[in-house]
Design a protein around this motif. Structure first.
Motif, PDB file in Angstrom:
ATOM      1  N   LYS A 111     -51.683 -46.981   7.356  1.00 33.61           N
ATOM      2  CA  LYS A 111     -51.330 -48.369   7.624  1.00 33.61           C
ATOM      3  C   LYS A 111     -49.943 -48.497   8.249  1.00 33.61           C
ATOM      4  CE  LYS A 111     -55.141 -49.947   5.751  1.00 33.61           C
ATOM      5  NZ  LYS A 111     -56.195 -50.553   6.589  1.00 33.61           N
ATOM      6  N   GLN A 112     -49.110 -47.453   8.141  1.00 31.30           N
ATOM      7  CA  GLN A 112     -47.745 -47.522   8.662  1.00 31.30           C
ATOM      8  C   GLN A 112     -47.680 -47.271  10.166  1.00 31.30           C
ATOM      9  OE1 GLN A 112     -45.420 -48.547   6.515  1.00 31.30           O
ATOM     10  NE2 GLN A 112     -47.087 -48.584   5.011  1.00 31.30           N
ATOM     11  N   THR A 113     -48.758 -46.729  10.732  1.00 29.60           N
ATOM     12  CA  THR A 113     -48.760 -46.427  12.153  1.00 29.60           C
ATOM     13  C   THR A 113     -48.724 -47.713  12.969  1.00 29.60           C
ATOM     14  OG1 THR A 113     -50.070 -44.457  11.746  1.00 29.60           O
ATOM     15  CG2 THR A 113     -49.995 -45.237  14.003  1.00 29.60           C
ATOM     16  N   SER A 114     -47.902 -47.734  14.025  1.00 29.43           N
ATOM     17  CA  SER A 114     -47.788 -48.923  14.869  1.00 29.43           C
ATOM     18  C   SER A 114     -48.019 -48.558  16.325  1.00 29.43           C
ATOM     19  CB  SER A 114     -46.408 -49.569  14.702  1.00 29.43           C
ATOM     20  OG  SER A 114     -45.396 -48.650  15.105  1.00 29.43           O
ATOM     21  N   LEU A 115     -48.385 -49.560  17.095  1.00 31.87           N
ATOM     22  CA  LEU A 115     -48.646 -49.375  18.524  1.00 31.87           C
ATOM     23  C   LEU A 115     -47.674 -50.241  19.305  1.00 31.87           C
ATOM     24  CD1 LEU A 115     -50.513 -48.213  20.778  1.00 31.87           C
ATOM     25  CD2 LEU A 115     -51.886 -50.284  20.552  1.00 31.87           C
TER      26      LEU A 115
END
Length: 630
Positions: free
Chosen positions: A192-196
């Motif tokens: 859930k911490q991954t961002s784009l």
């Protein structure tokens, strides 16, 4: 393979899904003439079905890294196949060209996610000792699908329509989705911490898309306000994109790797080759079907032998690269590619199918000698920590180059056709346009050949430049065996047998007076010469092929063999790894060449031998030590 029933079913679904999506990439080219006729569009417009697909694929490559971290692999696989299926249905319906193009772009989005996804599932699902078998079968599918794509498409188009071709692909995709819901497992938890970085996605999509559109319109209809605005917007968006990537700590695309000159040159050569390759796939069906009147099936069959040769040459080119390095292969490949591309600039209304098939096959053969060596040479110039970024940048730029290059070459064809239409009839004016496009593709090949001559070197010691503080060398020296037994280059077979028996080894390298490795002889080479081999010969009376069995007495064969030189029965040249190579490169050489051990070379001289077991034990030891509590 030693796989469980569930693993076999999973592998079958993954391969089937990959087969369908890779097949889809090559089925469109034979359909282009039919689409152009039915929808009353020119080649410059129709080529968007290929270039648009390739461009979206390129944009999806860096985005997929985020998606694989953010979502579970099974869910993402199903969604990717769902998008691909929706695109196939939309393309099959295709009442107008914009709808057909939208379907193709949806297909590209799904396929762009799927390929990296399948690799991830394979790596996470199968244990280390079974990944080789799984990846081997996966590689066969990747090579086989594009080879048969044009021929299958030609048969469908001639017996039904291009609409049915897309509906068949949609049906196969739906079957893959149904099977995957029951077979695939969730192999990773979402992060859930991954961002784009959304501005990067928008600027890259807008930049590449507008630039491609601008080039296409200018080439087809001349300079206009609309085309000029699109081109300027594309350039500005790309400048913003690259500047943003250089400033970000974790960029979407790590373009800093292009500061490495060898990697930059290798990427540029790959881009030139990709542009030439994709353009030919569009120009040839138009020439054969629209101008010469051949069927779509014949068009596909002309392409088939070359595609098969290119797929089969993958592992062979890898072995040749390990033996001879990048320079020889890339020079030979690009020279052949340049000659055959210029040869295709002299097509006429009487060019034979057999000649064209041979020419196209040789052309794809030459491409197989360029792609792998140049890509490997470029990647080897990067530090280990940048390999993943380098792969992403290289793949993205090659895809973009394929799209832009195709648009430019098709535009050249349109301009030349329009210029020749005043003094030629329709057929000859279009043939002239295709010839000019191939001539321009030949110039791209000449540029690539010039860059190869000037920059692609395989001098001993080059790998050392990327080995910071001799870190890789230290690792290899710590695990390799230094007691290397070698044979003189002029040694006889009996000398070789004595060494193998006395030292309890299965093979030994041959070295010249300067200590350079020049060959390799093994107990397998000796066994092959002592075995009863069947020989093929032609009966001079009835002129038919006959099989003859070698009936020479074993003792006589052994006596004759002992007098031969070892270099006459062994392998010419030697496959080795540089002392500064990293462990992934060592594993690649061992795995791709099916070797148990490989010599370690320092400036061309053998300084050690490394076995599979050496790498395995070192890896296990390193892993266990890293897992120990502090």
């Amino acid at each position: 393979m030693g796989l469980s029933r569930k693993q076999i079913m999973m592998l079958a679904v993954l391969m089937f899904g990959t087969f369908v999506t890779v097949l889809n990439q090559t089925v469109v080219t034979p359909a282009l003439p039919s689409v152009m006729t039915e929808m009353s569009v020119d080649a410059a417009t129709a080529q968007w079905l290929t270039t648009g697909f390739t461009l979206v694929n390129a944009i999806m490559i860096p985005i997929t890294a985020y998606l694989t971290d953010r979502y579970s692999t099974r869910n993402l696989f199903v969604v990717a196949m769902g998008i691909f299926t929706a695109g196939s249905l939309l393309a099959g319906w295709g009442p107008s060209f914009p709808v057909l193009l939208a379907g193709r772009l949806l297909q590209a989005a799904g396929a762009g996610i799927l390929m990296p996804m399948v690799m991830t599932v394979l790596m996470l699902t199968f244990p280390v000792d079974k990944r080789g078998s799984a990846m081997g079968l996966f590689g066969v599918v990747i090579a086989f699908a594009p080879a048969i794509g044009p021929t299958v498409a030609g048969l469908i188009i001639d017996n039904a329509s291009w609409h049915d071709m897309f509906f068949i692909i949609a049906g196969l995709s739906a079957l893959v989705i149904a099977c995957s819901l029951f077979v695939l497992e969730r192999t990773s938890a979402p992060d859930k911490q991954t961002s784009l970085d959304k501005p990067s996605v928008v600027s890259s999509s807008l930049g590449f898309g507008c630039l491609l559109y601008g080039f296409s319109v200018i080439g087809s209809y001349g300079i206009s306000v609309q085309a000029a605005i699109a081109t300027v917007v594309g350039i500005v968006a790309l400048v913003y994109f690259f500047r943003r990537q250089l400033k970000m700590e974790n960029p979407m695309l790590q373009v800093r790797v292009l500061l490495n000159r060898k990697f930059l040159i290798g990427t540029i050569i790959g881009m030139l080759v990709q542009a030439s390759l994709l353009a030919a796939g569009i120009l040839l069906p138009i020439y054969l079907q629209s101008l010469m009147g051949y069927s779509a099936t014949v068009s596909g069959l002309v392409i088939l032998p070359g595609a098969i040769v290119m797929g089969a040459m993958g592992p062979i080119a890898g072995r040749l690269f390990d033996k001879h390095g990048p320079r020889v292969l890339s020079l030979v490949g690009l020279s052949m590619l340049t000659i055959t591309t210029f040869a295709m600039a002299f097509l006429g209304d009487g060019t034979g199918i057999a000649y064209l098939t041979i020419l196209y096959t040789v052309r794809l053969f030459s491409l197989s000698l360029v792609n792998m060596p140049i890509t490997t040479w470029a990647m080897n110039a990067l530090d280990n920590t940048l390999i993943n970024h380098g792969t992403s940048v290289n793949n993205t730029f090659r895809q973009v180059a394929g799209s832009l290059g195709t648009a430019v070459l098709v535009s050249i064809m349109t301009i030349a056709t329009n210029a020749g239409s005043s003094s030629m009839d329709y057929v000859h004016a279009n043939i002239f346009g295709i010839n000019m496009a191939f001539a321009a593709a030949g110039i791209l090949c000449v540029v690539g050949l010039g860059l190869t001559i000037a920059f692609v070197k395989d001098k001993p010691g080059e790998t050392a430049k990327t080995d910071v503080d001799n870190a890789r060398r230290s690792v290899l020296e710590s695990i390799m065996k230094r007691d290397v037994y070698v044979l003189d280059a002029d040694a006889t077979v009996i000398d070789a047998m004595k060494l193998l028996v006395d030292k309890h080894i299965s093979a030994a390298p041959l070295v010249d007076n300067a200590g350079n490795a020049v060959g390799f002889v093994s107990d397998g080479d000796i066994m092959r010469h002592l075995s009863k081999r069947s020989q093929m010969y032609v009966d001079p009376v009835v002129m038919i092929m006959q099989m003859g069995r070698d009936s020479t007495d074993f003792d006589d064969k052994l006596r004759d063999l002992m007098q031969m030189q070892a270099k006459d029965i062994g392998a010419k040249g030697i496959i080795g790894v540089d002392i500064h190579a990293d462990l992934p490169e060592v594993c690649r050489v061992l795995g791709e060449n099916h070797l148990k051990k490989v010599p370690v070379l320092d400036d061309g001289h053998i300084v050690g031998v490394i076995n599979r077991s050496d790498v395995t034990q070192y890896s296990m030891k390193s892993y266990l030590e890293s897992e120990q509590p502090a």
